[in-house]
Design an enzyme around this catalytic site. Structure first.
Site, mmCIF file in Angstrom:
data_model
loop_
_atom_site.group_PDB
_atom_site.id
_atom_site.type_symbol
_atom_site.label_atom_id
_atom_site.label_comp_id
_atom_site.label_asym_id
_atom_site.label_seq_id
_atom_site.Cartn_x
_atom_site.Cartn_y
_atom_site.Cartn_z
ATOM 1 N N HIS A 60 -13.183 3.504 -0.989
ATOM 2 C CA HIS A 60 -11.822 3.272 -0.507
ATOM 3 C C HIS A 60 -10.908 4.473 -0.734
ATOM 4 O O HIS A 60 -9.801 4.526 -0.204
ATOM 5 C CB HIS A 60 -11.252 2.034 -1.219
ATOM 6 C CG HIS A 60 -10.008 1.481 -0.616
ATOM 7 N ND1 HIS A 60 -8.751 1.701 -1.153
ATOM 8 C CD2 HIS A 60 -9.808 0.728 0.495
ATOM 9 C CE1 HIS A 60 -7.843 1.093 -0.405
ATOM 10 N NE2 HIS A 60 -8.446 0.495 0.594
ATOM 11 N N TYR A 86 -13.680 -1.320 -5.914
ATOM 12 C CA TYR A 86 -13.278 -0.324 -4.923
ATOM 13 C C TYR A 86 -13.175 1.053 -5.573
ATOM 14 O O TYR A 86 -12.603 1.197 -6.659
ATOM 15 C CB TYR A 86 -11.906 -0.666 -4.324
ATOM 16 C CG TYR A 86 -11.868 -1.836 -3.389
ATOM 17 C CD1 TYR A 86 -12.862 -2.821 -3.394
ATOM 18 C CD2 TYR A 86 -10.822 -1.990 -2.487
ATOM 19 C CE1 TYR A 86 -12.810 -3.906 -2.540
ATOM 20 C CE2 TYR A 86 -10.759 -3.074 -1.623
ATOM 21 C CZ TYR A 86 -11.743 -4.027 -1.656
ATOM 22 O OH TYR A 86 -11.686 -5.109 -0.814
ATOM 23 N N HIS A 127 2.807 0.866 2.814
ATOM 24 C CA HIS A 127 1.417 0.874 2.383
ATOM 25 C C HIS A 127 1.177 1.873 1.254
ATOM 26 O O HIS A 127 0.064 2.005 0.765
ATOM 27 C CB HIS A 127 0.529 1.207 3.596
ATOM 28 C CG HIS A 127 -0.932 0.973 3.383
ATOM 29 N ND1 HIS A 127 -1.848 2.001 3.283
ATOM 30 C CD2 HIS A 127 -1.645 -0.173 3.250
ATOM 31 C CE1 HIS A 127 -3.060 1.504 3.112
ATOM 32 N NE2 HIS A 127 -2.968 0.187 3.081
ATOM 33 N N ASN A 154 -16.450 -9.979 6.834
ATOM 34 C CA ASN A 154 -15.923 -8.889 7.661
ATOM 35 C C ASN A 154 -15.834 -9.304 9.125
ATOM 36 O O ASN A 154 -14.837 -9.037 9.810
ATOM 37 C CB ASN A 154 -16.823 -7.656 7.554
ATOM 38 C CG ASN A 154 -16.721 -6.954 6.220
ATOM 39 O OD1 ASN A 154 -15.817 -7.231 5.434
ATOM 40 N ND2 ASN A 154 -17.641 -6.046 5.951
ATOM 41 N N ARG A 210 -1.756 -8.036 5.514
ATOM 42 C CA ARG A 210 -2.533 -9.028 6.267
ATOM 43 C C ARG A 210 -3.398 -9.910 5.367
ATOM 44 O O ARG A 210 -4.151 -9.430 4.533
ATOM 45 C CB ARG A 210 -3.422 -8.324 7.300
ATOM 46 C CG ARG A 210 -3.992 -9.305 8.321
ATOM 47 C CD ARG A 210 -4.956 -8.618 9.257
ATOM 48 N NE ARG A 210 -4.378 -7.505 9.978
ATOM 49 C CZ ARG A 210 -3.639 -7.631 11.096
ATOM 50 N NH1 ARG A 210 -3.379 -8.831 11.565
ATOM 51 N NH2 ARG A 210 -3.176 -6.564 11.710
#
Length: 690
Positions: free
Chosen positions: A597, A473, A440, A48, A410
């Site tokens: 998430h 997630y 997205h 991270n 990304r």
């Protein structure tokens, strides 16, 4: 509650993110977690932090370099003030990290898992290390001799380097420096060593760096020296992509060029072994032209702790034991998934329930003679993606397959370029996003001919179509045959294909055109209802809450008496519980074995609750610069599942931390006598549903 100054209405997003990563570090420190899981949390923390420097710190550096002295949007700080605060916070976290790491090594040692260095090898292990070096490492190692008369070599982002010093005791002028890259791309960072005689129950592990240290004499045998030393360094570079505006190039060509240029990004952090001799340290920093402004971070012997995510699984008793994903109660694996969805809406809760249901939908659609088309948006997918394979098979079977693949996802840009080419080779129509907008949204649409008409099967989710992360997630995925929702998802795909087309939406909430406005209106309705004495509350679960306009409106709602509960995993720029500003707002963050998430919001709506699942956080980029989709949940049974999730998470008193203005990250205490751990309790809740 502490009264704060008017100008301190927000927490700076960078500082809030570091507070989130501190919560990850707390998990490494939490003795309630299995030992190897705690080690891996160190890897997550490190990974991270690497990405944070590559992106957010790099952005701050760019703002400083162009002389932008105005206050940045949140937190009333200049970019340089933010960088200074980051440096101070990161140094403190690194010290805590090192303390936790050393304690974990002692705890591993106590249970017979020994992480040893090159000085602790016995004869048999030493022979093994030499053999491993000769077979696996030596062919990949190319030492680079350093000299003040030669240009300093380019150091790659993410790589680990050993800075070498060779000393001749009687002649300091003969001191030599060198660099070598530790080859861990295709090789593991950790090597399990042979057992020791009489200690067959114990496990011995060595880090590859130390095998190289053990064999330094074999690498530099041709030089004269009395002493040879090796110290780890790691560079982190600016990861922003500068897209070429050459109109003669396709977007894919521009992306490929930008990815090559990314490797040459400016340094934003140099992490080094703090034991490094001053002369070697000065030589490296002077020739690399980095100083304190470039975030020089002293550290321990090892760097790239992200590799600890893959720490060897040497003892099942030290591992976390996750239960298997559940099959949804209405799904029969021997029955058509489309038939199940035709009968009722279904909401999947990952990772508690299996992602295979979505893959089954694609596989079934790929071979069903009545299916005419499949459309899907892809942001990130697995390395060996079953989703991609199903789409390719569908195209081979004559289906009209359309895939929006976001090339600007990304750190997945390179993979998405590769998938784009593979899909196109199979005959899939591939769309590369919308000019100026990142796509997205997580949507899929299957059209099937039934009795002369088209029947639409729609999927709208909060997370990626990635079977790997679906095991880790927490996300939501809605299957529906609702005609109105299907018609509006069709409109979205029409917009993605033909960007000049604009549509109105009565059910879906779509950014960048209506999401901000509609959710603002929903908050205004709660304010109005509070003033009328009607039920007025907002339950909001997001990854990040940053947008100033949305936060200010939540502050207004709080002042009007609207009760607001926030569950925010990551960045939260809102200050909860501040007298006169956010008295009616409470917030928690849950960091546990799964990554939270999912995103959804519940509005009281005067007693007729409204539910939305969404792909968007409340950040300016999501609301104004991305194609995002929030979907209303109309099914009462599914609404109960979402409300149960929020209520179960809200009573968590094991892994929930309080989100307060001071960012203290205190574990939340409740009046409940027994311990509540939301991620375990929600799995059990779903398991009981029949």
């Amino acid at each position: 509650m502490q009264k704060v100054k008017k100008e301190s209405r927000f927490i700076n997003r960078e500082i809030s993110w570091l507070s989130f990563n501190e919560r990850v570090l707390q998990e490494a420190d939490d003795e309630r977690n299995p030992l190897l899981q705690r080690v891996r949390f160190l890897g997550i923390f490190s990974n991270n932090l690497d990405e944070f420097f590559r992106v957010r710190v790099a952005t701050m550096r760019r703002l400083v370099d162009i002389g932008k002295q105005s206050k940045i949007v949140l937190g009333d700080m200049t970019p340089q003030e933010v960088l200074d605060r980051i440096q101070k916070t990161v140094m403190s976290l690194q010290e805590r990290f090192q303390t936790i790491y050393e304690r974990l090594l002692r705890e591993l040692d106590a249970v017979g898992v020994h992480v040893i260095d090159e000085l602790q090898l016995d004869r048999v292990q030493g022979e093994f290390a030499n053999d491993f070096f000769t077979r696996e490492l030596s062919p990949l190692i190319v030492p680079i001799m350093l000299s003040k008369d030669k240009p300093f070599p380019y150091l790659r982002d993410k790589a680990i380097y050993l800075a070498i010093k060779m000393t001749v005791e009687d002649n300091p002028r003969k001191t030599r420096y060198a660099l070598l890259e530790v080859p861990v791309g295709s090789n593991p960072r950790f090597v399990v060593l042979p057992k020791r005689k009489g200690l067959e129950e114990d496990t011995y592990i060595i880090i590859v760096d130390d095998i190289i240290r053990y064999c330094l004499d074999d690498i530099f045998f041709m030089f004269e020296y009395d002493k040879i030393e090796a110290y780890t360094i790691k560079i982190t570079r600016d990861a922003e992509l500068d897209i070429d505006d050459d109109i003669s190039m396709s977007f894919m060509e521009k992306m490929a060029k930008s990815l090559k240029e990314r490797r040459k990004g400016q340094p934003v952090r140099l992490v080094y072994d703090e034991r490094m001799p001053d002369d070697l340290f000065r030589f490296i920093t002077n020739h690399m032209k980095v100083d304190d402004d470039d975030n020089l971070i002293p550290g321990g012997i090892y760097h790239n702790f992200k590799d600890f995510i893959k720490f060897p699984s040497v003892d099942d008793n030290l591992e976390i034991k996750n239960p298997p994903p559940l099959v949804h109660r209405y799904v029969d694996v021997h029955r058509s998934i489309m038939q199940v969805i035709r009968e009722r809406d279904i909401l999947l809760h990952y990772p508690y329930q299996t992602f295979n249901h979505f893959i089954d939908l694609l596989r079934e659609a790929a071979v069903d003679p009545q299916v005419t088309s499949i459309s899907v948006t892809l942001y990130r997918v697995a390395d060996r993606s079953k989703v991609i394979n199903a789409l390719i098979n569908a195209a081979k079977n004559g289906k009209y397959v359309t895939v929006l693949i976001e090339l600007l996802a990304r750190f997945d840009e390179k993979a998405n370029l590769r998938w784009s080419e593979k899909l196109q080779e199979a005959g899939v129509r591939v769309i590369h996003g919308v000019q100026g907008l990142k796509v997205h949204s997580k949507i899929a649409l299957v059209h099937r001919k039934e009795q002369g008409r088209i029947k639409s099967f729609t999927y709208i989710g909060t997370g990626n179509f990635h079977e790997g992360t679906a095991n880790l997630y927490c996300d939501e995925g809605l299957f529906t045959t609702n005609r109105q929702i299907a018609a509006e998802v069709t409109k979205i795909f029409e917009f993605l294909k033909h960007n000049y087309k604009r549509f109105n939406y009565r059910h879906l909430v779509v950014s960048p055109y209506s999401m901000r406005k509609q959710f603002m209106q929903q908050i205004s309705t709660e304010i109005k209802n509070a003033k009328l004495g009607k039920p007025a509350y907002i339950l909001l679960k997001l990854n990040n809450l940053v947008d100033q306009g949305m936060i200010n409106h939540l502050y207004s709602a709080s002042k009007a008496g609207v009760k607001i509960k926030l569950i925010i995993r990551g960045i939260c720029s809102l200050k909860a519980g501040v007298k006169g500003m956010s008295d009616n707002i409470e917030g928690i963050s849950i960091v546990d074995k799964y990554l939270e998430h999912s995103r959804f919001v519940i509005f009281a709506n005067g007693g007729e609750e409204q539910y939305f699942i969404t792909s968007a956080d409340w950040m300016s980029r999501n609301l104004d610069h991305r194609v995002e989709v929030a979907c209303p949940v109309y099914d009462k049974e599914i609404q109960k599942e979402l409300r149960a999730m929020f209520d179960i998470q809200w009573r968590d008193n094991t892994k929930a931390r309080v989100l307060d203005a001071e960012q203290q990250n205190k574990y939340r205490k409740t009046k409940a006598k027994r311990k509540h751990r939301a991620q375990i309790e929600y799995y059990n809740y779903l398991k009981r549903l029949k």
